[in-house]
Structures are given as C-alpha cells and as structure tokens.
Motif scaffolding. Structure first.
Motif, PDB file in Angstrom:
ATOM      1  N   LEU A 100       0.516  -1.426  -0.020  1.00 20.00           N
ATOM      2  CA  LEU A 100      -0.337   0.221   0.063  1.00 20.00           C
ATOM      3  C   LEU A 100       0.492   1.509  -0.072  1.00 20.00           C
ATOM      4  N   VAL A 124       0.905  -4.550   3.465  1.00 16.07           N
ATOM      5  CA  VAL A 124      -0.476  -4.557   3.628  1.00 16.07           C
ATOM      6  C   VAL A 124      -0.506  -5.737   5.768  1.00 16.07           C
ATOM      7  N   ARG A 150       0.568  -4.509   8.437  1.00 21.15           N
ATOM      8  CA  ARG A 150       0.902  -3.285   8.897  1.00 21.15           C
ATOM      9  C   ARG A 150       2.187  -2.585   8.967  1.00 21.15           C
TER      10      ARG A 150
END
Length: 280
Positions: free
Chosen positions: A161, A173, A176
């Motif tokens: 991302l 992703v 995170r």
C-alpha cells in the motif's frame, strides 16, 4: 459526459445525459461492461457501456459524489461523499445498499484489494484498513504522515500500500509495517497516485489544490520503479492549473491526466530500468 475512442482519438458516440449537476467522477467496472458516474447532484448512476443507457435508478449518496470505486470482482461499488457507501451490484439492475456507512472524516479516495480489504485515508496522517463486506476495522490505523493522507494506491498484488501526503510512504498490507523510507515528492501535497497495472512503476502527482488562483498551482510528476524504488525521470505535467484526474491504460503503456484547463493529455511514461521483479 462523453466517451472517447483512445485509438482514433475521437468521440465514441453521443454524449450521455442523466445527472442534474456537474459530473465529478467516473469509473469502469473490471469487465468494462458498466460505467459508473458520480455527480454533485448527490447521486451515482450505472450505465451499460454497449448500449449507452442507464440500467437502474440513481444510487443515492446523500451528498456530492467525489469518487467511485468498483471492487475487483465487480460485485460491489463504493461511492464516496462525506462518507463511503457500499452498494451490492451482483445484479446491477437491482443494486442493494449496505445498511451502514463507512467512516467519515475522509481526506482521500479509497482503495480496495482483491481479497476484500478497503483502505481509507483520513486527517492527521491516518490510513485505516477495513473488512469491506462486514465494514469492520482491521487492526490499528497506519500512522506515519505529519499531514492528512490525500491519496492511496494498492499494488496489483494487494501486498503493498502506498499512502500519499507531503511524501509517499510504503506499507506491507499483511503486517501493516512500513517497508521503505518515505519517497520525497516535488510540488506539495500528493493529489493523485497509482501503480501501473503491471506493477512496475508508481506514479504520484503533487500540487496545491487549495490555491485561490487556479492558474497558479504548479503540479508535477514523481515516478518510481517498484523493484528498487529508484526515481525515474519525470515528464512535464502539461496542464495549467489543477490536475483533477489520472489513470493508466490496462496494458500499462499509457497514462492519462485531466486538468481544470479542460485538457485530457495521454502520454507514455519512462519504463522501469531494473530487471528485478516488480511489485505485482
């Protein structure tokens, strides 16, 4: 609204009429059979591309529509105004609205992955992952930017991302976690951002959309190859004033930008120089 033949560079049929105010967003479904249009009249509309006809009643947004997004499987459409509403369009002639809305305080268009994650950008440098069908948060917010998150882009694989603000930050992703040093941008806040469909390059357009003089903002490109995140030479933006929209062609060969100057510009971008694997 007008469809264009990009090969012949001419109008493809008559203009489409249906909205009662300015059209602010358009999107094609993944199979290319449907066209969604959003407007300041507070509705989105679904069109059959072949017949150029409306196929259902307007989809209510309760506020102006500033972005539209089809899910990769084509079964849902997300309509962003003050909040985000999801409509089930498994049968596009009988769309069904989800009972609740996604969060408000939005500062960017959303992004959606092939495995059902929706990502939203917010004030204060926050991005949030959601389970799209259930509309529930996935983990803690991603916090890295000092200013609002103004653009989002997912790699074609859905594993990486990119979040845009005064710079671009890259996230895994699944974990995170941030996976690279921030990518510096010229031109101010990032307003448009996209991975090429082949995953080889990331494009960010930055500038100042809040200038009081629409002729004054100086928008610019930044382009990176995703194998090494090395920056590539960038062409001139070619617009006077705001850049309001951008998109890759499905084969990654062309990149189009639309501006407040009333121009649509289509260009080829530098190709990735590295032989390493792209982010796909």
């Amino acid at each position: 609204m007008q469809l264009w033949d990009t090969v012949e560079q001419r109008r493809a049929g008559s203009a489409l009429f249906g909205h009662t105010d300015r059209v602010t967003s358009v999107a094609f479904s993944p199979d290319g059979r449907l066209l969604a249009t959003g407007s300041e009249d507070g509705t989105a509309r679904l069109w059959d591309v072949d017949s150029r006809t409306l196929i259902t009643e307007p989809l209510d947004s309760a506020s102006f529509v500033d972005s539209l997004l089809f899910a990769p499987d084509g079964q849902s459409i997300y309509i962003k105004g003050r909040t985000i509403r999801r409509w089930d369009i498994t049968d596009p002639r009988q769309p069904r609205k989800a009972e609740k809305h996604f969060t408000n305080n939005l500062t960017s268009a959303p992004a959606v992955s092939t495995d059902g994650l929706l990502i939203t950008g917010h004030a204060g440098g926050v991005a949030q992952l959601w389970e799209a069908q259930e509309q529930t948060r996935v983990g803690a917010p991603l916090r890295g930017h000092a200013s609002d998150v103004t653009a989002l882009a997912l790699a074609p694989s859905g594993d990486v991302l990119a979040t845009g603000s005064e710079d671009v930050q890259l996230w895994d992703v699944r974990t995170r976690q941030m996976i690279h040093e921030p990518l510096e941008c010229s031109g101010g806040m990032v307003t448009e951002m996209a991975f090429s469909p082949d995953g080889r390059i990331l494009v960010a357009i930055s500038g100042d959309r809040v200038s009081k003089d629409p002729e004054e903002p100086d928008f610019s490109f930044n382009i990176w190859e995703t194998a090494t995140w090395a920056e590539l030479p960038s062409p001139q933006i070619g617009h006077s004033g705001y850049v309001t929209a951008s998109a890759f062609s499905p084969d990654s060969r062309l990149f189009a930008t639309g501006g407040a100057d009333g121009l649509l510009r289509i260009r080829t971008l530098p190709t990735a120089m590295s032989s390493e694997h792209p982010v796909t």
